[in-house]
Write a protein that holds these residues in place. Structure first.
Motif, PDB file in Angstrom:
ATOM      1  N   GLN A   1     -30.645 -32.138  60.192  1.00 63.65           N
ATOM      2  CA  GLN A   1     -30.193 -33.518  59.837  1.00 63.65           C
ATOM      3  C   GLN A   1     -30.163 -34.287  58.516  1.00 63.65           C
ATOM      4  OE1 GLN A   1     -30.505 -35.852  64.018  1.00 63.65           O
ATOM      5  NE2 GLN A   1     -32.611 -34.845  63.468  1.00 63.65           N
ATOM      6  N   PRO A   2     -31.277 -33.874  57.549  1.00 62.06           N
ATOM      7  CA  PRO A   2     -30.939 -34.863  56.237  1.00 62.06           C
ATOM      8  C   PRO A   2     -29.853 -34.156  55.510  1.00 62.06           C
ATOM      9  CG  PRO A   2     -33.427 -34.070  56.764  1.00 62.06           C
ATOM     10  CD  PRO A   2     -32.411 -33.401  57.859  1.00 62.06           C
ATOM     11  N   GLN A   3     -29.353 -32.788  55.641  1.00 60.40           N
ATOM     12  CA  GLN A   3     -28.281 -32.247  55.037  1.00 60.40           C
ATOM     13  C   GLN A   3     -27.316 -32.797  55.651  1.00 60.40           C
ATOM     14  OE1 GLN A   3     -28.544 -30.257  51.888  1.00 60.40           O
ATOM     15  NE2 GLN A   3     -26.081 -30.930  51.996  1.00 60.40           N
ATOM     16  N   ALA A   4     -27.135 -32.778  56.950  1.00 60.59           N
ATOM     17  CA  ALA A   4     -25.904 -33.071  57.654  1.00 60.59           C
ATOM     18  C   ALA A   4     -25.475 -34.756  57.153  1.00 60.59           C
ATOM     19  CB  ALA A   4     -26.281 -33.386  59.041  1.00 60.59           C
ATOM     20  N   VAL A   5     -26.678 -35.635  56.982  1.00 60.39           N
ATOM     21  CA  VAL A   5     -26.348 -37.065  56.464  1.00 60.39           C
ATOM     22  C   VAL A   5     -25.633 -36.986  55.100  1.00 60.39           C
ATOM     23  CG1 VAL A   5     -27.230 -39.044  55.942  1.00 60.39           C
ATOM     24  CG2 VAL A   5     -27.978 -38.043  58.153  1.00 60.39           C
TER      25      VAL A   5
ATOM     26  N   LEU B   1     -14.286 -37.210  60.040  1.00 62.93           N
ATOM     27  CA  LEU B   1     -14.918 -36.022  60.589  1.00 62.93           C
ATOM     28  C   LEU B   1     -16.665 -35.796  60.021  1.00 62.93           C
ATOM     29  CD1 LEU B   1     -12.493 -33.131  59.562  1.00 62.93           C
ATOM     30  CD2 LEU B   1     -13.077 -34.077  61.998  1.00 62.93           C
ATOM     31  N   THR B   2     -17.525 -35.813  60.738  1.00 65.09           N
ATOM     32  CA  THR B   2     -18.768 -36.180  60.681  1.00 65.09           C
ATOM     33  C   THR B   2     -19.560 -35.228  59.913  1.00 65.09           C
ATOM     34  OG1 THR B   2     -19.436 -35.137  62.906  1.00 65.09           O
ATOM     35  CG2 THR B   2     -19.273 -37.622  62.749  1.00 65.09           C
ATOM     36  N   HIS B   3     -18.900 -33.802  59.781  1.00 67.25           N
ATOM     37  CA  HIS B   3     -19.378 -32.889  58.784  1.00 67.25           C
ATOM     38  C   HIS B   3     -20.916 -32.528  59.099  1.00 67.25           C
ATOM     39  CE1 HIS B   3     -16.494 -33.942  55.337  1.00 67.25           C
ATOM     40  NE2 HIS B   3     -15.767 -33.499  56.426  1.00 67.25           N
ATOM     41  N   ALA B   4     -21.042 -32.503  60.288  1.00 67.38           N
ATOM     42  CA  ALA B   4     -22.520 -32.237  60.834  1.00 67.38           C
ATOM     43  C   ALA B   4     -22.703 -30.567  60.895  1.00 67.38           C
ATOM     44  CB  ALA B   4     -22.752 -32.647  62.116  1.00 67.38           C
TER      45      ALA B   4
ATOM     46  N   THR C   1     -24.983 -37.925  62.741  1.00 66.62           N
ATOM     47  CA  THR C   1     -23.809 -38.186  61.825  1.00 66.62           C
ATOM     48  C   THR C   1     -22.868 -39.150  62.516  1.00 66.62           C
ATOM     49  OG1 THR C   1     -23.041 -36.188  62.817  1.00 66.62           O
ATOM     50  CG2 THR C   1     -24.235 -35.995  60.667  1.00 66.62           C
ATOM     51  N   GLN C   2     -22.797 -39.339  63.825  1.00 65.60           N
ATOM     52  CA  GLN C   2     -21.980 -40.375  64.260  1.00 65.60           C
ATOM     53  C   GLN C   2     -22.396 -41.690  64.162  1.00 65.60           C
ATOM     54  OE1 GLN C   2     -22.108 -39.260  68.615  1.00 65.60           O
ATOM     55  NE2 GLN C   2     -20.623 -37.883  68.494  1.00 65.60           N
TER      56      GLN C   2
ATOM     57  N   VAL D   1     -25.325 -49.264  51.373  1.00 60.61           N
ATOM     58  CA  VAL D   1     -25.064 -48.223  50.871  1.00 60.61           C
ATOM     59  C   VAL D   1     -26.332 -47.520  50.193  1.00 60.61           C
ATOM     60  CG1 VAL D   1     -23.775 -46.918  48.784  1.00 60.61           C
ATOM     61  CG2 VAL D   1     -22.563 -48.644  50.278  1.00 60.61           C
ATOM     62  N   LYS D   2     -27.078 -48.372  49.512  1.00 60.29           N
ATOM     63  CA  LYS D   2     -28.423 -47.810  49.008  1.00 60.29           C
ATOM     64  C   LYS D   2     -29.066 -47.347  50.274  1.00 60.29           C
ATOM     65  CE  LYS D   2     -27.342 -48.710  44.600  1.00 60.29           C
ATOM     66  NZ  LYS D   2     -27.266 -47.709  43.730  1.00 60.29           N
ATOM     67  N   GLY D   3     -29.134 -48.176  51.231  1.00 65.19           N
ATOM     68  CA  GLY D   3     -29.966 -47.672  52.416  1.00 65.19           C
ATOM     69  C   GLY D   3     -29.441 -46.531  52.973  1.00 65.19           C
ATOM     70  N   LEU D   4     -28.270 -46.353  52.841  1.00 69.93           N
ATOM     71  CA  LEU D   4     -27.844 -44.809  53.361  1.00 69.93           C
ATOM     72  C   LEU D   4     -28.103 -43.756  52.469  1.00 69.93           C
ATOM     73  CD1 LEU D   4     -24.330 -46.177  54.889  1.00 69.93           C
ATOM     74  CD2 LEU D   4     -26.266 -45.262  56.258  1.00 69.93           C
ATOM     75  N   GLN D   5     -27.985 -44.066  51.349  1.00 72.99           N
ATOM     76  CA  GLN D   5     -28.462 -43.012  50.331  1.00 72.99           C
ATOM     77  C   GLN D   5     -30.025 -42.585  50.464  1.00 72.99           C
ATOM     78  OE1 GLN D   5     -27.608 -45.278  46.608  1.00 72.99           O
ATOM     79  NE2 GLN D   5     -25.344 -44.109  46.694  1.00 72.99           N
ATOM     80  N   LYS D   6     -30.855 -43.493  51.036  1.00 76.90           N
ATOM     81  CA  LYS D   6     -32.331 -43.095  51.126  1.00 76.90           C
ATOM     82  C   LYS D   6     -32.398 -42.251  52.678  1.00 76.90           C
ATOM     83  CE  LYS D   6     -34.010 -47.099  48.751  1.00 76.90           C
ATOM     84  NZ  LYS D   6     -34.718 -48.388  48.924  1.00 76.90           N
ATOM     85  N   LEU D   7     -31.356 -42.478  53.611  1.00 77.37           N
ATOM     86  CA  LEU D   7     -31.617 -42.087  54.701  1.00 77.37           C
ATOM     87  C   LEU D   7     -31.965 -40.423  54.958  1.00 77.37           C
ATOM     88  CD1 LEU D   7     -31.293 -42.711  57.817  1.00 77.37           C
ATOM     89  CD2 LEU D   7     -28.847 -42.078  57.707  1.00 77.37           C
TER      90      LEU D   7
END
Length: 623
Positions: free
Chosen positions: A269-273, A403-406, A420-421, A448-454
């Motif tokens: 999941q980290p890579q999928a995000v 496309l979620t690229h999971a 990823t959804q 955006v900064k929060g998503l980068q930390k996800l």
């Protein structure tokens, strides 16, 4: 349903078909089978006959039968894994189905008018050996062969009588160099090789032999020989379909060091995000182009959002409803596709109709999209699909696609596709809010900064696997569980309950924590574990009060909290600090991870089939 593989080649296709079936096991099945055209040489000419082997249970049972039959080989064949829809799991009901040793058929989908067709065929003298709807397909093709000059024309005539959904693979000893494929409402791809061609329900089945694919469109019928592929559309006109190269490879669906695909996919999941965010955000902004070149003009006019989905994807939609209304003040409705399509919904002007599906082939979701498109122009409705599979039916039918690229998700219980959804929906909320000036640039930057930390937050949550594994031992003798959450954590509780019931077969329910007094408290005793999600937010104190209500009635509680929540462990209350510094958007995504791990380790303890739970299929392509 559930999985189709077929091929025509210069070499023996049995190993290819068998490996293709193995790669489709993730879709769920109860039986399997293979049919081949085998030549019988005589002094005057070669004749062909159908050879068929079928088995109930896992593919290893079919493989065992093949190993016992040294003459089971051929250059053209079809194979299938079946998930029972009509008739119990049995060898007679397993595909392929044969008619008079002149036609063999594999089929995904449902022939809805099969009762009418069966009565007519019985009157014609046809004999049925199964309880399936598919057998009428074999008989219909055989009937048309009596007056047809090719297998292609026989299939084209036969399908005009079918109502419902189908993906078909058909062979006949009368035309020993030909494989026919047809699709309507159920996915089917053609794998393109050098002097050999294949069909499958899913690209992953054919990755060992090719990375070049033709995605058949609705109504297409294709004729495959070793010389090439000819495709006709639903009107019988010859058409060209683009050959596309898959970005997947045969190793992308391997287990690696993991015991199960579900475990592998949880840890991916980290890579999928990261992959889902790549090219969709800059350092501080969400790029509207992430949703297509038309997105900016469409999103500026949106007055409300209608989300349609099923199962796990429905839960993702429910989380985003909080985001749409709380963060950007845009009305949002979320509905189960199977309910939406069978009522008379009121469609408002300037609605963005969002469908969510891992496979892009979910039957009810696709039908709901097709229904809404009938009024799209007069209501100024635009459609968006959030999906993990390029070239799927939903992506082709929608105005916009994300496309979620999971990457491939093999485990039936969805994990990284769900994550990823949620990432995709968070980007959608943000970009609409920005374009309609419902959020400030500063708020966009914070998101955006929060998503980068996800990815790092998910990695931190995964680090608690050993703690979760210990907690899972408490479920060894449990048959029921209750999940609680408030706000966005309520749909995450629903998703946690779904995962537990899907793979461990424990009955689990989710409730908004504030609803305890309205019924669920009657269930609480020392035998039912209660799992609560406690982020540090403005609902935390109310959740703590709800937990005390459970404790006062002898309930055993497991609380997943962040480091600032400070619920505090005590007798009957086991607290796990799983994350820190989560925001309004990253919190539900992060807290979902330990619930996935909990379901996985409980399933291990219960001894269930984690990747292929009973009665379930990965792609639900029929109602």
């Amino acid at each position: 349903m559930c999985g189709i593989v077929g091929g025509v080649a210069e070499r023996n296709v049995v190993p290819i078909l068998l490996e293709g079936l193995r790669r489709l096991e993730y879709r769920g099945y109860d039986s399997s089978g293979i049919a081949l055209l085998n030549s019988t040489e005589s002094p005057k000419k070669a004749s062909f006959q159908i050879q068929r082997l079928r088995a109930v249970g896992k593919i290893k049972e079919l493989d065992s039968k093949i190993q016992q039959n040294s003459f089971f080989d051929g250059n053209i064949g079809i194979a299938h894994t079946r998930w029972a829809t009509h008739g119990v799991p049995s060898e007679n009901n397993a595909h392929p189905h044969i008619c008079n040793n002149e036609v063999a058929v594999v089929h995904n989908g449902i022939i809805e008018n099969y009762h009418i067709l069966k009565e007519a065929q019985l009157a014609e003298g046809y004999r049925f050996t199964s309880e399936t709807d598919t057998e009428v397909v074999a008989h219909a093709v055989h009937y048309e062969l009596k007056t047809s000059t090719s297998l292609l024309s026989a299939v084209q005539q036969a399908i005009t009588h079918f109502e419902g959904a189908y993906a078909l693979g058909v062979i006949s000893p009368k035309f020993p160099d030909t494989l026919i494929a047809a699709r309507k409402g159920s996915p089917l791809v053609i794998g393109v090789g050098i002097g050999e061609f294949f069909i499958a329900s899913d690209v992953s089945a054919l990755l060992p032999v090719t990375q070049n694919f033709i995605f058949l469109e609705e109504g297409d019928v294709a004729e495959l020989t070793r010389q090439g592929v000819t495709i006709f559309n639903g009107d019988g006109e010859q058409v060209e379909r683009e050959v596309k190269q898959s970005s997947l490879n045969m190793h992308s669906v391997e287990l690696g060091d993991h015991r199960h695909y579900m475990h592998k996919e949880i840890f991916e999941q980290p890579q999928a995000v990261i992959d889902t965010l790549e090219g969709r955000i800059s350092q501080e902004h969400v790029l509207p182009s992430a949703f297509g070149y038309q997105a900016e003009s469409i999103f500026k006019e949106v007055k409300q959002v209608q989300i349609i989905a099923c199962g796990t994807s429905y839960h993702a939609g429910l989380v985003s409803k909080y985001w749409f209304e709380d963060i950007i003040g845009l009305p949002c409705s979320v509905e189960v596709a199977s309910e939406y399509r069978y009522r008379n919904p009121v469609v408002q002007d300037n609605t963005l109709f969002v469908t969510i599906s891992q496979s892009g082939e979910t039957a009810d979701t696709l039908a709901a999209l097709q229904q809404i498109k009938q009024v799209a122009n007069e209501k100024n409705v635009s459609t968006l699909t959030i999906c993990n599979v390029p070239e799927s039916s939903l992506t082709r039918e929608s105005d916009l696609t994300f496309l979620t690229h999971a990457g491939p998700e093999i485990g039936v219980a969805s994990t990284k596709a769900f994550t990823t959804q949620l990432v995709a929906l968070s980007l959608l909320v943000t970009v609409i809010g920005k374009l309609q000036k419902r959020i400030s640039e500063r708020r966009e930057t914070i998101i955006v900064k929060g998503l980068q930390k996800l990815p790092g937050l998910i990695q931190s949550a995964l680090a608690h696997e050993e703690v979760v594994k210990e907690i899972a031992k408490n479920f060894s003798d449990k048959d029921n569980a209750l999940f609680l959450g408030r706000g966005t954590m309520y749909p995450i509780a629903m998703e946690g309950a779904l995962k537990l019931k899907e793979i461990s077969y424990i009955h689990a329910e989710a409730y908004p924590a504030g609803e305890l007094k309205h019924g669920p408290l009657a269930l609480i005793d020392e035998n039912i574990p209660v799992i609560a999600i406690a982020p540090h937010n403005d609902l935390l104190e109310k959740l703590k009060s709800n937990l005390q209500e459970v404790k006062a009635r002898g309930g055993q509680m497991i609380v997943f909290e962040d480091e600032q929540s400070n619920v505090g462990s005590e007798d009957g209350l086991h607290v796990v600090k799983t994350t820190t510094n989560v925001g309004r958007i990253t919190a539900p995504i992060t807290f979902n991870v330990p619930l996935q791990l909990l379901a996985y380790h409980v399933a291990l303890i219960k001894g269930t089939d984690v990747d292929q739970p009973r009665n379930l299929a990965k792609s639900v392509t029929v109602e």
